[in-house]
Enzyme design. Structure first.
Site, PDB file in Angstrom:
ATOM      1  N   GLY A 167       0.817  -1.195   0.000  1.00  0.00           N
ATOM      2  CA  GLY A 167       0.000   0.000   0.000  1.00  0.00           C
ATOM      3  C   GLY A 167       0.857   1.253   0.000  1.00  0.00           C
ATOM      4  O   GLY A 167       2.077   1.203  -0.164  1.00  0.00           O
ATOM      5  N   ASP A 218      -6.776  -3.437  -4.633  1.00  0.00           N
ATOM      6  CA  ASP A 218      -7.329  -3.879  -3.355  1.00  0.00           C
ATOM      7  C   ASP A 218      -8.834  -4.073  -3.457  1.00  0.00           C
ATOM      8  O   ASP A 218      -9.396  -5.007  -2.854  1.00  0.00           O
ATOM      9  CB  ASP A 218      -6.989  -2.885  -2.242  1.00  0.00           C
ATOM     10  CG  ASP A 218      -7.373  -1.446  -2.589  1.00  0.00           C
ATOM     11  OD1 ASP A 218      -7.640  -1.143  -3.768  1.00  0.00           O
ATOM     12  OD2 ASP A 218      -7.408  -0.609  -1.656  1.00  0.00           O
ATOM     13  N   ASP A 230     -14.768  -1.601   2.788  1.00  0.00           N
ATOM     14  CA  ASP A 230     -13.360  -1.530   3.180  1.00  0.00           C
ATOM     15  C   ASP A 230     -13.120  -0.166   3.814  1.00  0.00           C
ATOM     16  O   ASP A 230     -13.113   0.867   3.135  1.00  0.00           O
ATOM     17  CB  ASP A 230     -12.472  -1.717   1.950  1.00  0.00           C
ATOM     18  CG  ASP A 230     -10.997  -1.901   2.317  1.00  0.00           C
ATOM     19  OD1 ASP A 230     -10.588  -1.427   3.388  1.00  0.00           O
ATOM     20  OD2 ASP A 230     -10.264  -2.513   1.524  1.00  0.00           O
TER      21      ASP A 230
END
Length: 253
Positions: A8, A95, A116
């Site tokens: 990330g 993601d 999320d």
């Protein structure tokens, strides 16, 4: 054993899967590739998948390929076990794609909403046929706190607290109550709307703030902090099963 790597903006996550289950995992700084080398040295890794939202260093790519084969670098050309109808697949966050894949793998045949809760809050819907048409994106918890501080002259920067009043009794608690309760109403609103429209409906909650919101929602949800990793592992296995595993150029990022 499978090695799954999620890179990330600030964090690097890696997990080793055996028979579809995580047997070990590590977390570190986004550029701390040494933790990956430690895993490879200590585990019998047979194949690897890398998902990254930042540019991956060429030295790391070459080193990884020299130690493990095959290696899949996830991009919009990678075969996945769900039907993706997103109109701009090249801009779809990896993601988001992995979370949708993981949810469909864990709850096949159900209509699923994946929430999320990270820097941004994303809402992904996958129907019972395994079709992912897309979802929505809104600012995350910390992002909302920072925005109020940055774009106003007098509002202070605050952070989440365990106790959240329904209405604030000073400026700090007014911000906390407004931001946190606003997100709760937003999440529950999406869940209620989809529950009214679809049967066999299931909700996954993942991301860094998943457990913060888990007990605050009125709807029943399942919190799974490893949903993205599970989805990446499923994509890796799917490519191996279909003999389509291949290296994808880092230019695909």
């Amino acid at each position: 054993m499978n090695l799954v790597i999620e890179q990330g903006n600030t964090k690097l996550k890696a997990a080793v899967f055996k028979n579809g289950r995580i047997i070990s995992s590590v977390f570190g700084n986004s550029r701390n590739y040494s933790i990956i080398n430690q895993i490879i040295e200590n585990k019998a890794i047979t194949k690897t998948i890398v998902s990254s939202v930042v540019d991956v260093e060429n030295d790391f790519i070459n080193d990884l390929k020299s130690k493990v084969s095959p290696v899949i670098f996830l991009n919009e050309n990678t075969p996945v076990p769900i039907t993706v109808e997103y109109k701009t697949p090249a801009t779809l966050g990896k993601d988001r794609l992995a979370a949708a894949t993981g949810a469909n793998y864990l709850k096949p045949g159900k209509n699923i909403l994946v929430i999320d809760a990270g820097t941004a809050i994303t809402y992904e819907f996958i129907d019972s046929e395994g079709v992912f048409a897309g979802g929505n994106i809104s600012p995350g918890l910390t992002t909302r706190f920072q925005a109020l501080n940055r774009f106003t002259e007098k509002l202070p920067l605050v952070s989440e607290t365990e106790y959240v009043p329904f209405t604030g009794y000073n400026t700090e608690t007014a911000i906390i109550a407004g931001v946190v309760n606003g997100i709760i109403f937003e999440m529950d609103g999406y869940i209620d709307a989809l529950k009214a429209r679809y049967k066999d409906f299931f909700v996954f909650l993942t991301g860094g703030h998943a457990f913060y919101f888990e007990s605050r929602l009125k709807n029943h949800i399942f919190a799974d902090p490893n949903l993205v990793l599970t989805g990446l592992n499923r994509i890796l296995d799917y490519n191996a099963e279909n003999k389509s595993s291949r290296d994808i150029s880092p230019d695909g990022f």
